[in-house]
Design a protein around this motif. Sequence first.
Motif, mmCIF file in Angstrom:
data_model
loop_
_atom_site.group_PDB
_atom_site.id
_atom_site.type_symbol
_atom_site.label_atom_id
_atom_site.label_comp_id
_atom_site.label_asym_id
_atom_site.label_seq_id
_atom_site.Cartn_x
_atom_site.Cartn_y
_atom_site.Cartn_z
ATOM 1 N N THR A 230 7.918 -0.959 -0.793
ATOM 2 C CA THR A 230 7.384 -1.679 -1.949
ATOM 3 C C THR A 230 8.491 -2.034 -2.932
ATOM 4 O O THR A 230 8.586 -3.178 -3.401
ATOM 5 N N ASN A 231 9.339 -1.067 -3.248
ATOM 6 C CA ASN A 231 10.425 -1.338 -4.195
ATOM 7 C C ASN A 231 11.375 -2.407 -3.671
ATOM 8 O O ASN A 231 11.826 -3.277 -4.419
ATOM 9 N N ALA A 232 11.669 -2.357 -2.379
ATOM 10 C CA ALA A 232 12.598 -3.339 -1.807
ATOM 11 C C ALA A 232 11.980 -4.732 -1.770
ATOM 12 O O ALA A 232 12.624 -5.719 -2.146
ATOM 13 N N CYS A 233 10.741 -4.827 -1.314
ATOM 14 C CA CYS A 233 10.119 -6.140 -1.130
ATOM 15 C C CYS A 233 9.695 -6.788 -2.449
ATOM 16 O O CYS A 233 9.652 -8.014 -2.551
ATOM 17 N N LEU A 234 9.385 -5.969 -3.457
ATOM 18 C CA LEU A 234 8.941 -6.504 -4.741
ATOM 19 C C LEU A 234 10.037 -6.459 -5.798
ATOM 20 O O LEU A 234 9.818 -6.904 -6.924
ATOM 21 N N ASP A 235 11.207 -5.920 -5.432
ATOM 22 C CA ASP A 235 12.282 -5.699 -6.398
ATOM 23 C C ASP A 235 11.739 -4.904 -7.583
ATOM 24 O O ASP A 235 11.933 -5.253 -8.752
ATOM 25 N N ALA A 236 11.056 -3.808 -7.254
ATOM 26 C CA ALA A 236 10.389 -2.979 -8.248
ATOM 27 C C ALA A 236 11.126 -1.651 -8.404
ATOM 28 O O ALA A 236 12.121 -1.389 -7.734
ATOM 29 N N ALA A 237 10.614 -0.792 -9.277
ATOM 30 C CA ALA A 237 11.263 0.490 -9.552
ATOM 31 C C ALA A 237 10.230 1.602 -9.664
ATOM 32 O O ALA A 237 10.301 2.445 -10.567
ATOM 33 N N TYR A 238 9.260 1.615 -8.762
ATOM 34 C CA TYR A 238 8.298 2.709 -8.745
ATOM 35 C C TYR A 238 8.987 4.000 -8.308
ATOM 36 O O TYR A 238 10.020 3.976 -7.627
ATOM 37 N N VAL A 239 8.407 5.131 -8.707
ATOM 38 C CA VAL A 239 8.956 6.438 -8.358
ATOM 39 C C VAL A 239 7.922 7.203 -7.541
ATOM 40 O O VAL A 239 6.751 6.808 -7.465
ATOM 41 N N LEU A 240 8.366 8.304 -6.943
ATOM 42 C CA LEU A 240 7.481 9.035 -6.035
ATOM 43 C C LEU A 240 6.233 9.534 -6.749
ATOM 44 O O LEU A 240 5.159 9.613 -6.145
ATOM 45 N N ALA A 241 6.355 9.842 -8.036
ATOM 46 C CA ALA A 241 5.186 10.297 -8.801
ATOM 47 C C ALA A 241 4.126 9.210 -8.939
ATOM 48 O O ALA A 241 2.970 9.497 -9.263
ATOM 49 N N ASP A 242 4.491 7.958 -8.689
ATOM 50 C CA ASP A 242 3.521 6.855 -8.754
ATOM 51 C C ASP A 242 2.649 6.771 -7.501
ATOM 52 O O ASP A 242 1.673 6.011 -7.487
ATOM 53 N N VAL A 243 3.001 7.510 -6.463
ATOM 54 C CA VAL A 243 2.255 7.437 -5.203
ATOM 55 C C VAL A 243 1.215 8.554 -5.169
ATOM 56 O O VAL A 243 1.540 9.738 -5.321
ATOM 57 N N HIS A 244 -0.046 8.186 -4.987
ATOM 58 C CA HIS A 244 -1.116 9.170 -4.820
ATOM 59 C C HIS A 244 -1.139 9.594 -3.346
ATOM 60 O O HIS A 244 -1.304 8.756 -2.465
ATOM 61 N N VAL A 245 -0.974 10.896 -3.104
ATOM 62 C CA VAL A 245 -0.730 11.367 -1.736
ATOM 63 C C VAL A 245 -1.775 12.399 -1.316
ATOM 64 O O VAL A 245 -2.021 13.388 -2.022
ATOM 65 N N ARG A 246 -2.376 12.155 -0.161
ATOM 66 C CA ARG A 246 -3.208 13.154 0.496
ATOM 67 C C ARG A 246 -2.897 13.101 1.983
ATOM 68 O O ARG A 246 -2.957 12.031 2.594
ATOM 69 N N GLY A 247 -2.554 14.246 2.563
ATOM 70 C CA GLY A 247 -2.151 14.292 3.959
ATOM 71 C C GLY A 247 -3.309 14.552 4.896
ATOM 72 O O GLY A 247 -4.480 14.479 4.520
#
Length: 347
Positions: A230-247
């Motif tokens: 996402t960061n590469a394709c959108l030239d964005a700067a999201y961080v890992l804390a922005d990802v909601h994760v459930r395994g």
Amino acid sequence: MLKVPLVVTGFGHVGRAFVSLLRDKGEELRRRYGLAPEVLAVARVEGCFHTGAPLDLRQLSRGGDDWTAGNPAWREGLRATDVIAGLGPGGTLVECTVSNLRTGEPGLSYISSALRSGWNAVAASKGALVVGLPGLRVLAAENGVLLRFSGATAAALPTLDVGLVSLAGTRIEGIQGVLNGTSNYILTRMGEGLAYAEALKEAQDKGIAEPDPSHDVGGWDTACKILLITNACLDAAYVLADVHVRGIDGLTGDFVRTARAEGRTVKLLATAAPGRKGERWSLDVRPSVLEPTHPLYHVDGTEKGISFYTDSMGTVTVTGGRSNPRGAAAALLKDLINIHRRERASA
């Protein structure tokens, strides 16, 4: 023939696979691409293999954990950053160290030092990129070098190639991916009747899952990949804390088998979706039930897949790609070739 000085940081499964691949494909690299890679150093935590001349790849690729003491190329305490600084600009760092997702080290220091020294960098490890990708991209631009990381975004599956090159001119309106081969294998076997613990043990016995599989089954490997894509394709700067994760570690076999009996399938799905009216995108990783019409429905076993939803090209999906160290090494080699192919074209 273009000689390409290389320093490899990290000599675990992926680093060794990369060195082995260079050895196996040396003649093809010279014939097809006019490239002659020269590994000048291989760095481990305790020191480097380094002689001041190209290393013998046949000896490196068969080295074991206790091999350093008897190898005349071994330099205890020598740091990769010192080797790069001493070589001068014009080489490429191949970064394969174990990821630290909190600090990005030691890869963050390796990549930063290489870029500042006028070296390109290709990376398979995720830590430095998850922690510091925006800053690293700025650093690369300031020093007129390139940073590529296909191997960190699903190994051999060409996620970034599609998103950054094949979809040029489109507006990406969403991304979904099945990006972790270990979790996908476990879910596939659960759909075929195994309990979670049985499927996990089978994956470990076959070398698909690590002895500690928490990074994969907990969803964090997938989270890192969708973040980087996402960061590469959108030239964005999201961080890992922005990802909601459930395994997938809390799933029951009944849930997965019921979905299969109904003609559906369960995947650990990563999703990046835009917010309303230009708001921040939402990044999400969770077990999801897919209908047969979903483009990633048939991605089974250790295979991976990614779908880009665009304004002008429709939905573009790529599946497959080897999910093992050799696949990640092949992605590193691809990035290396493309960096120097671009250099030769602009010369």
